[in-house]
Design an enzyme around this catalytic site. Sequence first.
Site, PDB file in Angstrom:
ATOM      1  CG  HIS A 182      -2.013  -0.888   1.465  1.00 50.06           C
ATOM      2  ND1 HIS A 182      -2.891  -1.099   2.078  1.00 50.06           N
ATOM      3  CD2 HIS A 182      -2.499  -1.983   0.077  1.00 50.06           C
ATOM      4  CE1 HIS A 182      -3.762  -2.008   2.015  1.00 50.06           C
ATOM      5  NE2 HIS A 182      -3.394  -2.635   0.749  1.00 50.06           N
TER       6      HIS A 182
ATOM      7  CB  CYS B 205      -2.520   1.819   5.945  1.00 53.69           C
ATOM      8  SG  CYS B 205      -1.743   0.908   4.576  1.00 53.69           S
TER       9      CYS B 205
ATOM     10  CB  CYS C 297      -6.647  -0.315   5.378  1.00 50.55           C
ATOM     11  SG  CYS C 297      -4.793  -0.872   5.422  1.00 50.55           S
TER      12      CYS C 297
ATOM     13  CD  GLU D  38      -2.150   4.415   3.105  1.00 46.45           C
ATOM     14  OE1 GLU D  38      -3.282   4.611   3.256  1.00 46.45           O
ATOM     15  OE2 GLU D  38      -1.685   3.492   2.447  1.00 46.45           O
TER      16      GLU D  38
END
Length: 147
Positions: free
Chosen positions: A53, A88, A78, A55
């Site tokens: 992801h 995240c 998330c 992040e």
Amino acid sequence: MTSDADLVHMRRAIALARTHVGLTGENPSVGCVLVKDGVIVGEGVTAEGGRPHAEEQAIEKAGDLARGAVAYVTLEPCGARSSGAASCSQRLVSAGVAEVVIACEDASPYASGQGAERLAGAGVLLRLGVLADEAAGLYETYQPPRN
């Protein structure tokens, strides 16, 4: 209150996310920019196929500079991961990010307020809706998974 710097950094996050729209599998393309003392210290975009992801990548690039930084994220981080890995929002808290600025909320059952709640519960400042209109186009075709 939204500053000129907020607009610049969120637009950078939106530009990053645009580069991977349609390439991230079932996941949405998200952009994340970490800023400390006015300087970008890390950034990321959801990888092709959906992992890692945005992040995660931004935090990894920033290293210790993530502590006390502001994260500009195009979609709510998330709150849980289908894989069971750290979400995240957990990663942002662990990295010591001081504030998270979010363009759009995420209707996914893995986010849907959970990410924002985790951040706020850990004392991270949150601002929602910064450049939401500009970021919304990124997610027009995104279909969140169902539990």
